[in-house]
Motif scaffolding. Structure first.
Motif, short mmCIF file in Angstrom:
data_model
loop_
_atom_site.label_atom_id
_atom_site.label_comp_id
_atom_site.label_asym_id
_atom_site.label_seq_id
_atom_site.Cartn_x
_atom_site.Cartn_y
_atom_site.Cartn_z
N GLY A 183 -5.23 52.39 40.55
CA GLY A 183 -4.49 52.67 39.33
C GLY A 183 -4.78 51.82 37.89
O GLY A 183 -5.96 51.71 37.86
N VAL A 184 -3.77 51.78 37.02
CA VAL A 184 -4.12 51.17 35.70
C VAL A 184 -3.99 49.65 35.96
O VAL A 184 -3.21 48.93 36.54
CB VAL A 184 -2.82 51.71 34.89
CG1 VAL A 184 -2.85 50.93 33.57
CG2 VAL A 184 -3.31 53.10 34.61
N ALA A 185 -5.01 49.14 35.53
CA ALA A 185 -5.34 47.59 35.37
C ALA A 185 -4.72 47.00 33.95
O ALA A 185 -4.19 46.08 33.88
CB ALA A 185 -6.57 47.38 35.60
N GLY A 186 -5.10 47.74 32.99
CA GLY A 186 -4.66 47.23 31.59
C GLY A 186 -5.34 48.00 30.36
O GLY A 186 -5.82 49.09 30.56
N ILE A 187 -5.24 47.44 29.15
CA ILE A 187 -5.83 48.03 28.06
C ILE A 187 -6.61 46.95 27.26
O ILE A 187 -6.29 45.68 27.15
CB ILE A 187 -4.40 48.38 27.07
CG1 ILE A 187 -3.82 49.61 27.86
CG2 ILE A 187 -5.12 48.95 25.64
CD1 ILE A 187 -2.66 50.02 27.03
N ILE A 188 -7.79 47.31 26.76
CA ILE A 188 -8.34 46.39 25.94
C ILE A 188 -7.92 46.09 24.46
O ILE A 188 -7.58 46.96 23.88
CB ILE A 188 -9.88 47.07 25.55
CG1 ILE A 188 -10.92 47.51 26.91
CG2 ILE A 188 -10.78 46.38 24.73
CD1 ILE A 188 -10.97 46.36 27.83
#
Length: 274
Positions: free
Chosen positions: A144-149
């Protein structure tokens, strides 16, 4: 002499030899400080060689496992995008030389530091601007989604973790269901809440939640978690509990996704505001 007798004699001679060698080492160790130092260095060198060899073997097999996982993730993501394009009638554009599939560029990275015990958690990745990482790129794993830079240096980048009270992801129930904002529940590692689901929608526990594709940061149809109990908010919408697939404490290898069309999208949005 019988064969059994020969084997016994060999074992006996080997045992005697080992005992004599051990006795010699003990005598050498107590013969003086220089011999003691020399012997200790030899033992430590041997221990270091054994430990180093063991770690190299462990790393080798671990690397093979991680490479297999990355290859599987890349394959799965490509298939997800192909299925999305096929279902919407859109043509898929693929540029293998630039790792671009369906308008998104994919870059592998390793998380060298992961924060998990705060309300504003983060990840530090071992790739930066010189590797093609850009600010506001998405960070995903096979779960899934881990984060955003959020910030990019030459060789490293800083990503805001999904386990952050200030982060939201556009998500939907099923691939054709209602969409809302998915946020971390701020309590459990794998707990989230899907907000603003219309009350007239029937919610089934156990449905899969996916990225909606409405955001320019993440591709559509990335599996995120499973729906749980729904509760009415303000008499008009549901808040739906979601159990995430991701284990944030185990994140190591990730994929950074960058929308290659985001500049054009932003320009259109600015024109619409004007």
């Amino acid at each position: 002499m019988s064969r059994g007798g020969n084997i016994f004699r060999i074992i006996f001679n080997a045992a005697v030899f080992i005992l004599l060698e051990a006795a010699a080492l003990v005598m050498l160790k107590h013969d003086g400080p220089m011999q003691d130092i020399w012997l200790s260095k030899g033992i430590h060198a041997f221990q270091g060689a054994v430990w180093g060899g063991t770690e190299s073997i462990r790393d080798y097999f671990s690397l093979r496992k991680q490479n297999a996982a990355l290859a599987e993730e890349n394959y799965r993501l490509r298939n997800v995008i192909r299925e999305y394009c096929a279902s919407t009638g859109k043509e898929i554009a693929e540029d293998s030389a630039r790792n671009v599939v369906g308008g998104f560029r994919y870059l592998h990275a390793e998380a060298v530091k992961v924060s998990n015990n705060k309300q504003h958690n983060y990840l530090i990745l071992d790739k930066g601007s010189e590797d093609g990482i850009e600010k506001l790129s998405g960070v995903i794993t096979e779960n899934g989604v881990a984060g955003i830079i959020d910030a990019v240096g030459k060789h490293y980048s800083y990503a805001r973790s999904f386990k952050n009270t200030g982060m939201t992801v556009s998500a939907r129930i099923g691939k054709e269901g209602p969409a809302g904002e998915l946020i971390w529940n701020g309590v459990t590692s794998n707990g989230a809440i899907l907000k603003e689901i219309p009350q007239h929608i029937h919610i089934n526990e156990g449905d899969t939640v996916y990225t909606s594709g409405f955001s320019s940061i993440f591709p559509a149809d990335i599996p995120l978690g499973i729906t749980g109990e729904a509760s009415v908010v303000n008499g008009s919408t549901y808040d739906v509990k979601v159990t995430l697939f991701s284990d944030f404490s185990a994140i190591r290898y990730v994929t950074v996704v960058n929308n290659t069309d985001d500049t054009e999208i932003e320009e259109l949005e600015v024109e619409d505001e004007d």
